[in-house]
Design a protein around this motif. Structure first.
Motif, PDB file in Angstrom:
ATOM      1  N   PRO A  88      66.808 -13.119 -48.946  1.00 27.38           N
ATOM      2  CA  PRO A  88      66.335 -13.950 -48.412  1.00 27.38           C
ATOM      3  C   PRO A  88      66.107 -14.945 -49.851  1.00 27.38           C
ATOM      4  O   PRO A  88      65.170 -14.979 -50.364  1.00 27.38           O
ATOM      5  N   CYS A  89      65.826 -16.325 -48.662  1.00 29.38           N
ATOM      6  CA  CYS A  89      65.676 -17.199 -49.617  1.00 29.38           C
ATOM      7  C   CYS A  89      63.405 -17.100 -50.202  1.00 29.38           C
ATOM      8  O   CYS A  89      63.564 -17.961 -51.210  1.00 29.38           O
ATOM      9  N   GLY A  90      63.060 -17.062 -49.217  1.00 31.87           N
ATOM     10  CA  GLY A  90      61.785 -16.542 -49.188  1.00 31.87           C
ATOM     11  C   GLY A  90      60.484 -18.077 -49.417  1.00 31.87           C
ATOM     12  O   GLY A  90      58.887 -17.971 -49.366  1.00 31.87           O
ATOM     13  N   GLU A  91      61.824 -18.471 -48.753  1.00 27.96           N
ATOM     14  CA  GLU A  91      60.535 -20.065 -48.842  1.00 27.96           C
ATOM     15  C   GLU A  91      60.806 -20.659 -47.001  1.00 27.96           C
ATOM     16  O   GLU A  91      59.981 -21.422 -46.807  1.00 27.96           O
ATOM     17  N   CYS A  92      61.454 -20.125 -46.478  1.00 33.85           N
ATOM     18  CA  CYS A  92      62.090 -21.024 -44.641  1.00 33.85           C
ATOM     19  C   CYS A  92      61.031 -20.777 -43.798  1.00 33.85           C
ATOM     20  O   CYS A  92      60.720 -19.615 -44.839  1.00 33.85           O
ATOM     21  N   ALA A  93      60.539 -20.998 -42.828  1.00 38.58           N
ATOM     22  CA  ALA A  93      60.143 -20.964 -41.776  1.00 38.58           C
ATOM     23  C   ALA A  93      59.442 -19.386 -41.440  1.00 38.58           C
ATOM     24  O   ALA A  93      58.994 -18.617 -41.449  1.00 38.58           O
ATOM     25  N   ASP A  94      60.940 -18.827 -41.160  1.00 38.86           N
ATOM     26  CA  ASP A  94      61.265 -17.232 -41.341  1.00 38.86           C
ATOM     27  C   ASP A  94      60.941 -16.582 -42.070  1.00 38.86           C
ATOM     28  O   ASP A  94      59.681 -15.419 -41.955  1.00 38.86           O
ATOM     29  N   CYS A  95      60.772 -16.523 -43.212  1.00 41.00           N
ATOM     30  CA  CYS A  95      60.454 -16.876 -44.560  1.00 41.00           C
ATOM     31  C   CYS A  95      59.227 -16.288 -44.736  1.00 41.00           C
ATOM     32  O   CYS A  95      58.257 -15.079 -44.408  1.00 41.00           O
ATOM     33  N   GLU A  96      58.617 -17.389 -44.094  1.00 37.57           N
ATOM     34  CA  GLU A  96      56.995 -17.453 -44.662  1.00 37.57           C
ATOM     35  C   GLU A  96      55.952 -17.022 -43.082  1.00 37.57           C
ATOM     36  O   GLU A  96      54.835 -16.079 -43.626  1.00 37.57           O
ATOM     37  N   VAL A 102      66.288 -11.832 -40.973  1.00 33.83           N
ATOM     38  CA  VAL A 102      67.229 -12.675 -40.194  1.00 33.83           C
ATOM     39  C   VAL A 102      66.555 -14.838 -40.538  1.00 33.83           C
ATOM     40  O   VAL A 102      67.108 -15.560 -40.088  1.00 33.83           O
ATOM     41  N   CYS A 103      66.650 -14.458 -42.361  1.00 33.98           N
ATOM     42  CA  CYS A 103      66.867 -15.939 -42.610  1.00 33.98           C
ATOM     43  C   CYS A 103      67.950 -16.604 -42.913  1.00 33.98           C
ATOM     44  O   CYS A 103      69.140 -15.910 -43.600  1.00 33.98           O
ATOM     45  N   PRO A 104      67.859 -17.890 -42.580  1.00 33.48           N
ATOM     46  CA  PRO A 104      68.643 -18.439 -42.564  1.00 33.48           C
ATOM     47  C   PRO A 104      69.855 -18.691 -44.081  1.00 33.48           C
ATOM     48  O   PRO A 104      70.885 -19.078 -43.335  1.00 33.48           O
TER      49      PRO A 104
HETATM   50 ZN   LIG Z   1      64.180 -18.096 -45.831  1.00 35.28          ZN
END
Ligand SMILES: [Zn+2]
Ligand SMILES: [Zn+2]
Length: 346
Positions: A88-96, A102-104
């Motif tokens: 996952p990116c670790g930064e997007c709204a889902d990750c946060e 489900v990180c896009p």
């Molecule tokens: Zn993410």
């Protein structure tokens, strides 16, 4: 070094590649085990839209660190490690929000990055950034550690489906993932676990290992009726479909108890993604249907812990150990359902 590389659908090669090094922010590992699953079979046959060939395959990875790149703290040569597959990116709204599965912006080992069917593999900075490199606990072999990734996916699904104490759980599909689901459900305190599978041969092989409370061959008896019988007409509290079958998903809904939870763990073929669902069953019985998409870094760490503590044993599920040059044969063994888990030892 030697690698197993995807070039095109139906064209996977065991070949030479230059040995990589650890750049800044990266770690280089000597791959000790990279296990195979149905995904590898699918990629080798059909490719994947995220794979731009040539690409080293393999995403169930464990090995030891041989080089630590500049700026990387906390790791040293000789450390035994397991690597996440989905990053996952670790930064997007889902990750946060903690919804890392489900990180896009998710990328994956063996897809966007060179995978583990190789003697050496770079652990990219994207993995380190999200805590995706896990120390393998003492007493856990590299082969067992490589199974942490699929177990992490099962863990995500059983969290979402809220598998817990006293539940009657049905697992449909007796491949390696089905076996892991049976073991994990028991570890979470399920009252009974029933295993359903179309192929009598595969069912017997799996049932011998994971000893479900009942093993139901769906080619011989109607699984919905059978589960109703086993539960005095109540149905099952949780049904997990670990098979790429729309029919299995339809049966799962039909065999659910009131307030039952259904996990569509296995996806369906791209060209046949629809099923028939009696919406009134969902409505009146208050059913919950949940998906499951891979695992987060935290699930991988937890899975390693479950293996280390003995809560979910996996050593006996590893039925085949093959050298790297046999990885392509291994895909055939997986495709024909002749094994539970096949691991490659580069
Ligand atoms: Zn993410
Ligand atoms: Zn896999």
């Amino acid at each position: 070094m030697k690698v197993v590389r995807f070039h095109a659908p139906g064209d996977v090669r065991f070949e030479d590649a230059p040995e990589p090094g650890a750049g800044p922010g990266e770690v280089l590992i000597r791959v000790r085990n990279c296990s195979t699953c149905g995904t590898d079979v699918k990629i080798s046959r059909f490719g994947h839209h995220h794979i731009h060939p040539p690409r080293v395959m393999g995403h169930e990875i464990a090995g030891e660190i041989v080089e630590v790149g500049g700026g990387v703290d906390g790791w040293s040569e000789g450390d035994r490690v397991q690597v996440i597959a989905a990053i996952p990116c670790g930064e997007c709204a889902d990750c946060e929000r903690g919804r890392m599965t489900v990180c896009p912006h998710q990328v994956s080992m063996g897809y966007h990055f060179e995978g583990g069917f190789a003697q050496y593999m770079v652990v990219p900075r994207e993995v380190l950034k999200v805590d995706g490199l896990n120390r393998v606990p003492d007493g856990v072999s590299f082969a067992e550690a490589s199974v942490a990734e699929p177990l992490a996916c099962a863990l995500n699904a059983q969290n979402l489906a809220r598998v817990g104490a006293g539940d009657d759980v049905v697992v449909i599909g007796s491949g390696p993932i089905g076996c892991l689901h049976v073991r994990l459900a028991r570890a979470r305190g399920a009252a009974r676990v029933f295993l359903v599978e179309l192929s009598r041969r595969r069912l017997d092989m799996a049932a011998d290992l994971v000893k479900p409370d009942a093993a139901i061959c769906a080619a011989e008896t109607g699984p919905v009726e059978e589960i109703r019988k086993l539960t005095d007409g109540r149905g099952a509290d949780v049904i997990i479909t670990a098979a790429a079958s729309g029919r299995a998903q339809e049966q799962a809904i039909q065999m659910a108890a009131r307030q039952g939870r259904i996990s569509f763990f296995g996806g369906l073929p791209k060209d046949q993604p629809t099923i028939t669902c009696d919406s009134n069953l969902v409505h009146y019985r208050e059913l919950t249907i949940v998906g499951a998409n891979g695992s987060s870094p935290a699930h991988n760490a937890e899975a390693l812990g479950l293996i280390a503590s003995g809560a979910v044993p996996v050593a006996d599920l590893i039925t085949h150990r093959l050298p790297l040059e046999s990885a392509i044969d291994a895909f055939g063994i997986v495709a024909r359902g002749e094994a539970i888990k096949v691991t490659i030892e580069p």
